[in-house]
Design a protein around this motif. Sequence first.
Motif, short mmCIF file in Angstrom:
data_model
loop_
_atom_site.label_atom_id
_atom_site.label_comp_id
_atom_site.label_asym_id
_atom_site.label_seq_id
_atom_site.Cartn_x
_atom_site.Cartn_y
_atom_site.Cartn_z
N ALA A 20 0.83 -1.21 0.00
CA ALA A 20 0.00 0.00 0.00
C ALA A 20 0.87 1.26 0.00
N PRO A 21 1.53 1.55 -1.10
CA PRO A 21 2.41 2.72 -1.14
C PRO A 21 1.66 4.05 -1.00
N GLU A 22 0.36 4.03 -1.21
CA GLU A 22 -0.44 5.24 -1.02
C GLU A 22 -0.66 5.55 0.46
N VAL A 23 -0.41 4.55 1.31
CA VAL A 23 -0.67 4.69 2.74
C VAL A 23 0.62 4.69 3.56
N TYR A 24 1.59 3.86 3.18
CA TYR A 24 2.81 3.67 3.96
C TYR A 24 4.04 4.03 3.15
N GLU A 44 -8.89 2.46 2.71
CA GLU A 44 -9.00 1.64 3.92
C GLU A 44 -8.61 0.18 3.69
N ARG A 45 -9.04 -0.40 2.60
CA ARG A 45 -8.70 -1.81 2.33
C ARG A 45 -7.20 -1.98 2.15
N LYS A 46 -6.57 -1.05 1.45
CA LYS A 46 -5.12 -1.12 1.27
C LYS A 46 -4.39 -0.92 2.60
#
Length: 63
Positions: A20-24, A44-46
């Motif tokens: 999840a590069p969009e999140v972490y 949220e799922r990612k």
Amino acid sequence: MRIDADRDRCEGHGLCADVAPEVYDLDDDAVVVVRHETVPPELERKADAGARVCPVAALRVTS
């Protein structure tokens, strides 16, 4: 949804950022950085998937 990151526990494997590069992300010391204070609904799922792949359980997703 929020993510609690235990930066002391993080070993810098980077699996969360791979999933999840969009999140972490990882900082210059290879320690996890959460990109959002509150995760947008569309990520949220990612965010959950990235937390689940952490081999040292350094990430916890909360509502």
